[in-house]
Design an enzyme around this catalytic site. Structure first.
Site, PDB file in Angstrom:
ATOM      1  N   HIS A 103       0.826  -1.209   0.000  1.00  0.00           N
ATOM      2  CA  HIS A 103       0.000   0.000   0.000  1.00  0.00           C
ATOM      3  C   HIS A 103       0.857   1.254   0.000  1.00  0.00           C
ATOM      4  CE1 HIS A 103       0.524   0.692   4.395  1.00  0.00           C
ATOM      5  NE2 HIS A 103       0.436  -0.622   4.520  1.00  0.00           N
ATOM      6  N   ASP A 105      -0.408   4.362   1.125  1.00  0.00           N
ATOM      7  CA  ASP A 105      -0.798   5.302   2.173  1.00  0.00           C
ATOM      8  C   ASP A 105      -0.105   4.965   3.486  1.00  0.00           C
ATOM      9  OD1 ASP A 105      -2.348   2.923   2.270  1.00  0.00           O
ATOM     10  OD2 ASP A 105      -3.889   3.902   3.480  1.00  0.00           O
ATOM     11  N   ASP A 135       6.220   0.501   7.204  1.00  0.00           N
ATOM     12  CA  ASP A 135       4.824   0.195   6.866  1.00  0.00           C
ATOM     13  C   ASP A 135       4.290   1.177   5.820  1.00  0.00           C
ATOM     14  OD1 ASP A 135       2.225  -0.772   6.960  1.00  0.00           O
ATOM     15  OD2 ASP A 135       1.714   0.275   8.814  1.00  0.00           O
ATOM     16  N   GLU A 169      -5.125   1.233   2.389  1.00  0.00           N
ATOM     17  CA  GLU A 169      -4.995   0.073   3.284  1.00  0.00           C
ATOM     18  C   GLU A 169      -5.091   0.506   4.735  1.00  0.00           C
ATOM     19  OE1 GLU A 169      -3.364  -3.025   5.826  1.00  0.00           O
ATOM     20  OE2 GLU A 169      -2.623  -0.971   5.595  1.00  0.00           O
ATOM     21  N   GLU A 170      -4.608   1.719   5.049  1.00  0.00           N
ATOM     22  CA  GLU A 170      -4.673   2.204   6.421  1.00  0.00           C
ATOM     23  C   GLU A 170      -6.072   2.708   6.772  1.00  0.00           C
ATOM     24  OE1 GLU A 170      -2.501   1.487   8.356  1.00  0.00           O
ATOM     25  OE2 GLU A 170      -0.521   1.495   7.432  1.00  0.00           O
TER      26      GLU A 170
END
Length: 469
Positions: A103, A105, A135, A169-170
Site C-alpha cells: 500500500h 498510504d 509500513d 490500506e490504512e
C-alpha cells in the site's frame, strides 16, 4: 586444444557473469534505499476521512516501472485515490500468477514527536527515517527496484508477477484493494497466491537455555476485523431524578462485560504450527495433543516459557474485543435518550458464529450491536510450495535462523484480494538488529529501517520471486 579454449572461455564467461551480477546488485542496493526515501517524502497520510491523496506516490511508482519497460496502469477510485497495477511476464505462461502487493498510504505522524521529520526521508546513522519506512514504502521500493533489475538483466520470474500498489490500506481498503478486486478483477487473472506485509522480519529472542535465536515469522493467516457499534436506548430525563431506563448505564454495563470477558482458546492450524515450531526453535518440547494438555488451562503457562517470542502468537490464540469509544449526552444534568460505544473486535478463522453469539450474550437485551466494519479471517497453508520457497529464500541468506508460520493479529489487503480466490502470505523480508523493535515501529514514533535491512530484503525477495514455482 578445443577443450582448453572452451574451458578458458567458460571461465571468462563466468567471471563476466559474476561481474554483471555484482554490478546489478549494486544498482538494486542503491535504488531500494533511494526509492524508499523518495516515497517517504511524498506525504500520503490517511486519516480515514477519505481525503488522502495517494496519486503523487502512484505516479512516482508508475514512472519508475515505465522506465523498466513495463506498462503500469494508474487507476483512481476517487479523485486522488490512486492505485497502480503492472504485470511482469514469467518464463512459464502456463504457471499460475503471483500477486505482490503493497500500500501507498501511511498513518498520521506528528513531527513534534519525532527525532527526524517524518516526511523527510532522511538517511541517518545507517537508517532510512520516516513514516512508511517499515509500513510499507520500503516494500513498495523493493518491488520497483526488482522489476527494474529484471528488465536490466533479462532475468524473468518463473511465474507471472502482478505488482499492485494500493490506496487506503490504512483505512478500510474501500478506495484501494477492495475497489480493485471488485472493479478490475481481470487485472489479477491467473493469480492464485499473493504476498505482502507483516512477515519475514528478524525476531530476536533466546532459547530456553539462554542462547540467542533468530526467528523469521511468515504470515500465514489473519484474524478478521469486527469493528462494532453498540447502541443503547433509554428514556431521556432530568439528571436529578431516578431513571431506571438510563441508556448510559445500560451501555456502560455492556461495555464492562465485554471488557471483562475472557475468550476461550481456539487454536487454528497455523497457530498450532507456530507454537510447535517456535517451541522447537527455543528448545522447548511442545505436544499440543498430549492427553493431559488442556489449552484453556495450560496454554498461557506454555507461552510464558517462550519469553519474548510469545508475542508472535499470544494475540492470535483467542478472539478479542476491546472497547475503544464512548459517546453519550450533551450536558451533565440531562439523561440522554441514546448512548453509543465502539469496540474493536478481532475474529479467528472458523470462530465467526461463536463471536456473534457471545456478543449477543454480553450486550444483553438493552443494547444492540452491529458491524461498523467487517473483514473475513484468513488461513493459508504452510505445506505449500510457495511457503517452502519463502522459507528457502530466507535461509539462503540467514542459514542459522528459524522460519516459523504465524497468524497475524490484525489485517492487510490480503483480505480484500481473497475474494478473488487469492491465498495471502505476509512476506516482506528484513534482517533487523536486536536493538530495533519491529513491532514498536509500526505506526510508532521515529519509524525507520536499516539500509542493510532493505538490501537484505531485496535479495531475499529476488530469490523468492525468481525461484517460486
Amino acid at each position: 586444444m578445443l577443450r582448453g579454449n572452451d574451458s578458458d572461455g567458460g571461465a571468462d564467461g563466468a567471471e563476466e557473469g559474476a561481474a554483471d551480477a555484482a554490478a546489478d546488485r549494486a544498482v538494486v542496493d542503491d535504488e531500494v534505499v533511494r526509492f524508499t526515501s523518495d516515497l517517504i517524502r511524498i506525504d500520503t497520510t490517511n486519516r480515514g476521512d477519505g481525503a488522502c491523496r495517494e496519486r503523487p506516490a502512484a505516479e512516482y511508482v508508475a514512472e519508475r516501472l515505465a522506465e523498466a519497460g513495463l506498462d503500469p496502469l494508474i487507476l483512481e477510485s476517487a479523485p486522488g485515490r490512486a492505485n497502480v497495477v503492472a504485470r511482469v511476464g514469467g518464463a512459464d505462461p502456463l504457471a499460475p500468477a503471483l500477486l505482490v502487493h503493497g500500500h501507498l498510504d501511511v498513518v498520521p505522524a506528528d513531527p513534534d514527536q519525532w527525532t527526524v521529520h517524518p516526511f523527510a526521508g532522511e538517511v541517518r546513522d545507517g537508517m532510512v527515517w520516516g513514516r512508511g519506512a517499515i509500513d510499507m514504502k520500503n516494500a513498495d521500493a523493493t518491488m520497483v527496484a526488482l522489476a527494474r533489475s529484471w528488465a536490466r538483466t533479462g532475468r524473468r520470474p518463473h511465474r507471472d508477477i502482478v505488482l499492485a500498489f494500493t490506496a487506503d490500506e490504512e483505512g478500510t481498503g474501500a478506495y484501494g484493494a477492495e475497489w480493485l478486486a471488485r472493479e478490475h478483477a481481470g487485472l489479477f487473472e491467473g493469480c492464485t497466491e499473493g504476498v505482502s506485509e507483516s512477515g519475514a522480519y528478524t525476531f530476536h529472542t533466546r532459547t530456553e537455555r539462554g542462547g540467542p535465536a533468530r526467528l523469521y515469522p511468515i504470515g500465514a493467516g489473519e484474524r478478521g476485523s469486527a469493528w462494532l457499534t453498540l447502541t443503547a436506548g433509554g428514556t431521556a430525563g432530568h439528571g436529578a431524578k431516578v431513571n431506571h431506563d438510563n441508556a448510559v448505564g445500560a451501555l456502560a454495563a455492556a461495555v464492562a462485560r465485554i471488557q471483562e470477558h475472557r475468550w476461550p482458546v481456539r487454536l487454528t492450524p497455523v497457530t498450532r504450527a507456530a507454537i510447535t515450531e517456535i517451541g522447537a526453535a527455543l528448545g522447548i518440547k511442545v505436544d499440543l495433543d498430549a492427553a493431559d494438555f488442556d489449552a484453556d488451562r495450560d496454554l498461557d503457562a506454555l507461552l510464558d516459557r517462550f519469553g519474548p517470542a510469545a508475542k508472535l502468537v499470544r494475540a492470535t490464540v483467542r478472539n478479542s474485543t476491546n472497547p475503544t469509544m464512548l459517546q453519550a449526552g450533551y450536558k451533565v444534568n440531562v439523561i440522554p435518550e441514546t448512548a453509543t460505544a465502539g469496540v474493536d473486535g478481532r475474529v479467528l478463522p472458523g470462530a465467526e458464529e461463536d463471536f456473534r453469539a457471545t456478543l449477543d450474550d454480553l450486550t444483553g437485551p438493552r443494547v444492540e450491536w452491529d458491524y461498523h466494519h467487517r473483514s473475513v479471517p484468513l488461513v493459508s497453508p504452510v505445506e505449500s510450495p510457495t511457503y517452502a520457497a519463502m522459507r528457502t529464500a530466507l535461509l539462503a541468506h540467514d542459514p542459522d535462523a528459524h522460519v516459523v508460520p504465524v497468524c497475524l493479529s490484525g489485517g492487510t489487503d490480503a483480505k480484500q484480494f481473497s475474494v478473488l480466490g487469492i491465498t495471502g502470505y505476509g512476506f516482506t523480508p528484513l534482517r533487523l538488529p536486536p536493538e530495533l523493535d519491529y513491532g514498536a515501529l509500526f505506526h510508532g514514533v521515529d519509524e525507520r529501517v536499516p539500509v542493510d535491512a532493505l538490501r537484505f530484503g531485496a535479495r531475499v525477495m529476488d530469490r523468492f520471486l525468481t525461484t517460486v514455482e
